[in-house]
Write an enzyme that holds these catalytic residues in place. Structure first.
Site, PDB file in Angstrom:
ATOM      1  N   GLY A  33       0.801  -1.219   0.000  1.00  0.00           N
ATOM      2  CA  GLY A  33       0.000   0.000   0.000  1.00  0.00           C
ATOM      3  C   GLY A  33       0.837   1.275   0.000  1.00  0.00           C
ATOM      4  O   GLY A  33       1.905   1.346  -0.622  1.00  0.00           O
ATOM      5  N   ASP A  44       7.113  -4.390   8.799  1.00  0.00           N
ATOM      6  CA  ASP A  44       5.690  -4.747   8.688  1.00  0.00           C
ATOM      7  C   ASP A  44       5.452  -6.048   9.419  1.00  0.00           C
ATOM      8  O   ASP A  44       6.392  -6.814   9.660  1.00  0.00           O
ATOM      9  CB  ASP A  44       5.281  -4.888   7.204  1.00  0.00           C
ATOM     10  CG  ASP A  44       3.805  -4.592   6.969  1.00  0.00           C
ATOM     11  OD1 ASP A  44       2.944  -5.290   7.532  1.00  0.00           O
ATOM     12  OD2 ASP A  44       3.505  -3.641   6.229  1.00  0.00           O
ATOM     13  N   VAL A  83       3.783  -3.664  15.479  1.00  0.00           N
ATOM     14  CA  VAL A  83       3.887  -2.400  16.223  1.00  0.00           C
ATOM     15  C   VAL A  83       3.166  -2.426  17.570  1.00  0.00           C
ATOM     16  O   VAL A  83       3.379  -1.545  18.395  1.00  0.00           O
ATOM     17  CB  VAL A  83       3.395  -1.182  15.395  1.00  0.00           C
ATOM     18  CG1 VAL A  83       4.309  -0.911  14.214  1.00  0.00           C
ATOM     19  CG2 VAL A  83       1.945  -1.330  14.975  1.00  0.00           C
ATOM     20  N   TYR A  87     -11.897   4.028  14.118  1.00  0.00           N
ATOM     21  CA  TYR A  87     -10.801   4.487  13.259  1.00  0.00           C
ATOM     22  C   TYR A  87     -10.637   6.013  13.365  1.00  0.00           C
ATOM     23  O   TYR A  87      -9.520   6.528  13.478  1.00  0.00           O
ATOM     24  CB  TYR A  87     -11.079   4.078  11.802  1.00  0.00           C
ATOM     25  CG  TYR A  87      -9.992   4.507  10.847  1.00  0.00           C
ATOM     26  CD1 TYR A  87      -8.794   3.795  10.769  1.00  0.00           C
ATOM     27  CD2 TYR A  87     -10.146   5.624  10.034  1.00  0.00           C
ATOM     28  CE1 TYR A  87      -7.779   4.189   9.902  1.00  0.00           C
ATOM     29  CE2 TYR A  87      -9.146   6.023   9.167  1.00  0.00           C
ATOM     30  CZ  TYR A  87      -7.965   5.303   9.092  1.00  0.00           C
ATOM     31  OH  TYR A  87      -6.963   5.703   8.239  1.00  0.00           O
ATOM     32  N   LEU A 109      -9.133  10.198   1.500  1.00  0.00           N
ATOM     33  CA  LEU A 109      -9.359   8.848   0.952  1.00  0.00           C
ATOM     34  C   LEU A 109      -8.456   8.636  -0.270  1.00  0.00           C
ATOM     35  O   LEU A 109      -8.511   9.405  -1.222  1.00  0.00           O
ATOM     36  CB  LEU A 109     -10.823   8.699   0.552  1.00  0.00           C
ATOM     37  CG  LEU A 109     -11.231   7.298   0.110  1.00  0.00           C
ATOM     38  CD1 LEU A 109     -11.316   6.360   1.312  1.00  0.00           C
ATOM     39  CD2 LEU A 109     -12.569   7.331  -0.624  1.00  0.00           C
TER      40      LEU A 109
HETATM   41  N1  LIG Z   1      -5.891   4.711   1.955  1.00  0.00           N
HETATM   42  C1  LIG Z   1      -6.538   5.709   2.524  1.00  0.00           C
HETATM   43  O1  LIG Z   1      -7.599   6.153   2.048  1.00  0.00           O
HETATM   44  C2  LIG Z   1      -5.976   6.383   3.754  1.00  0.00           C
HETATM   45  C3  LIG Z   1      -6.469   7.652   4.115  1.00  0.00           C
HETATM   46  C4  LIG Z   1      -5.960   8.261   5.250  1.00  0.00           C
HETATM   47  C5  LIG Z   1      -4.980   7.654   6.000  1.00  0.00           C
HETATM   48  N2  LIG Z   1      -4.531   6.411   5.623  1.00  0.00           N
HETATM   49  C6  LIG Z   1      -3.491   5.806   6.437  1.00  0.00           C
HETATM   50  O2  LIG Z   1      -2.365   5.539   5.617  1.00  0.00           O
HETATM   51  C7  LIG Z   1      -1.680   4.388   6.114  1.00  0.00           C
HETATM   52  C8  LIG Z   1      -1.516   3.347   5.023  1.00  0.00           C
HETATM   53  O3  LIG Z   1      -2.782   3.010   4.521  1.00  0.00           O
HETATM   54  P1  LIG Z   1      -3.005   1.954   3.340  1.00  0.00           P
HETATM   55  O4  LIG Z   1      -4.226   2.385   2.628  1.00  0.00           O
HETATM   56  O5  LIG Z   1      -1.754   1.743   2.579  1.00  0.00           O
HETATM   57  O6  LIG Z   1      -3.426   0.664   4.199  1.00  0.00           O
HETATM   58  P2  LIG Z   1      -2.773  -0.778   4.335  1.00  0.00           P
HETATM   59  O7  LIG Z   1      -3.698  -1.557   5.187  1.00  0.00           O
HETATM   60  O8  LIG Z   1      -2.434  -1.334   3.005  1.00  0.00           O
HETATM   61  O9  LIG Z   1      -1.411  -0.491   5.086  1.00  0.00           O
HETATM   62  C9  LIG Z   1      -1.242  -0.660   6.431  1.00  0.00           C
HETATM   63  C10 LIG Z   1       0.007  -1.472   6.649  1.00  0.00           C
HETATM   64  O10 LIG Z   1       0.169  -1.618   8.061  1.00  0.00           O
HETATM   65  C11 LIG Z   1       0.503  -2.959   8.323  1.00  0.00           C
HETATM   66  N3  LIG Z   1       0.116  -3.344   9.670  1.00  0.00           N
HETATM   67  C12 LIG Z   1      -1.132  -3.563  10.154  1.00  0.00           C
HETATM   68  N4  LIG Z   1      -1.075  -3.955  11.433  1.00  0.00           N
HETATM   69  C13 LIG Z   1       0.246  -3.969  11.785  1.00  0.00           C
HETATM   70  C14 LIG Z   1       0.930  -4.296  12.965  1.00  0.00           C
HETATM   71  N5  LIG Z   1       0.283  -4.692  14.081  1.00  0.00           N
HETATM   72  N6  LIG Z   1       2.280  -4.184  12.972  1.00  0.00           N
HETATM   73  C15 LIG Z   1       2.945  -3.800  11.865  1.00  0.00           C
HETATM   74  N7  LIG Z   1       2.341  -3.499  10.695  1.00  0.00           N
HETATM   75  C16 LIG Z   1       0.991  -3.581  10.664  1.00  0.00           C
HETATM   76  C17 LIG Z   1      -0.242  -3.761   7.283  1.00  0.00           C
HETATM   77  O11 LIG Z   1       0.307  -5.069   7.161  1.00  0.00           O
HETATM   78  C18 LIG Z   1      -0.075  -2.898   6.050  1.00  0.00           C
HETATM   79  O12 LIG Z   1       1.103  -3.210   5.354  1.00  0.00           O
HETATM   80  C19 LIG Z   1      -2.484   3.913   7.327  1.00  0.00           C
HETATM   81  O13 LIG Z   1      -1.969   4.530   8.492  1.00  0.00           O
HETATM   82  C20 LIG Z   1      -3.869   4.472   7.044  1.00  0.00           C
HETATM   83  O14 LIG Z   1      -4.628   4.608   8.222  1.00  0.00           O
HETATM   84  C21 LIG Z   1      -4.998   5.772   4.521  1.00  0.00           C
END
Ligand SMILES: NC(=O)c1ccc[n+]([C@@H]2O[C@H](COP(=O)([O-])OP(=O)(O)OC[C@H]3O[C@@H](n4cnc5c(N)ncnc54)[C@H](O)[C@@H]3O)[C@@H](O)[C@H]2O)c1
Length: 254
Positions: free
Chosen positions: A18, A38, A63, A157, A189
């Site tokens: 991601g 990760d 984490v 969230y 988003l």
């Molecule tokens: N995509 C969106 O619309 C959006 C919008 C605002 C904020 N965000 C934030 O951006 C960041 C990345 O989002 P994304 O869309 O790529 O989501 P994603 O779920 O693909 O990425 C999250 C990553 O965190 C890892 N992860 C989850 N639990 C974990 C743990 N306990 N220990 C270590 N790693 C862990 C997952 O394996 C994954 O690789 C997140 O913080 C999300 O909240 C995303």
């Protein structure tokens, strides 16, 4: 133009896939040595970076585990001799179930807080001794636009990301004297890998409310966020701390 991160060592949590993977790749391209961390397998991301001539390694870490993130920081420090940056990107996000606040289970609430809030606190705590010793460091916390709006079907969230904004301010005040800057980036988003997988329809439509709410009315991509993260990690931001920058095409303005 991207800042120059030659010689800088940066840990990206949630870097396996991601948006975190995009940060890892962009930072490596800009010269950083990247610890891709990760709970999932981040080896493919690290291999890809090395194949492209960059420097990276994968360190598995959960984490939510104090020992796990301490080992993550130690591994990055052992390998590269310093820690200049931490991107607290890991979170439970796409898999979070939309539900009214009175229908979210206690287990769901706790799981989101555990990763999204405690995880940021623990990972920051794990790198702190190294940054303090160096007298410098940059922590960038990934928040979200949702706490500024108060999304009703997403209480856990939304609150978790509000806590990330609060924690950013706390850590900034606590560590400024040590030469450490702590800031947050709050994306709107974004068409990330996992979001497209889980909620494909929602982000494929150009007329979803999130897009209509933007001054720049288009879809947001991971690449749209990279510049803000890099800025806060760079020397250009060394007198900026405790701030949250919304990167959402002008959806929320404050
Ligand atoms: N995509 C969106 O619309 C959006 C919008 C605002 C904020 N965000 C934030 O951006 C960041 C990345 O989002 P994304 O869309 O790529 O989501 P994603 O779920 O693909 O990425 C999250 C990553 O965190 C890892 N992860 C989850 N639990 C974990 C743990 N306990 N220990 C270590 N790693 C862990 C997952 O394996 C994954 O690789 C997140 O913080 C999300 O909240 C995303």
């Amino acid at each position: 133009m991207a800042p120059n991160f030659d010689g800088k060592v940066i840990i990206v949590t949630g870097g396996a896939r991601g948006i975190g993977r995009v940060y890892s790749q962009a930072l490596a391209k800009a010269g950083a040595k990247v610890a891709v961390s990760d709970i999932l397998d981040g080896e493919p991301c690290a291999v890809e970076i090395r194949e492209q001539g960059g420097e990276a390694f994968f360190v598995k870490a959960d984490v939510t585990g104090e020992g796990s993130v301490k080992a993550m920081a130690a591994a990055a420090h052992d390998r590269y001799g310093r820690i200049d940056g931490l991107v607290n990107n890991a979170a439970i996000f796409a898999d979070v179930r939309y539900a009214p606040f009175d229908e979210i289970s206690v287990a769901e609430w706790d799981a989101v807080m555990d990763v999204n809030v405690k995880g940021v606190w623990l990972a920051s705590r794990a790198v702190y001794p190294y940054m303090k010793e160096q007298g410098s460091g940059k922590i960038v916390n990934i928040a979200s636009g949702v706490p500024f709006k108060g999304i009703p079907v997403y209480a856990h969230y939304t609150v978790s990301k509000g806590a990330v904004v609060a924690l950013t301010r706390v850590l900034a005040r606590a560590t400024g004297k040590d030469g450490i800057c702590v800031n947050a980036v709050a994306p709107g988003l974004t068409r990330s890998e996992s979001l497209l997988e889980v909620r494909g329809g929602l982000v494929d439509e150009d007329d979803v409310p999130q897009i209509q709410s933007r001054a720049i009315p288009r879809s947001q991509y991971p690449e749209d966020i990279v510049g803000a993260v890099m800025f806060f990690l760079s020397d250009a931001a060394s007198f900026i701390t405790g701030q949250t920058l919304l990167v959402d095409g002008g959806s929320y303005m404050h």
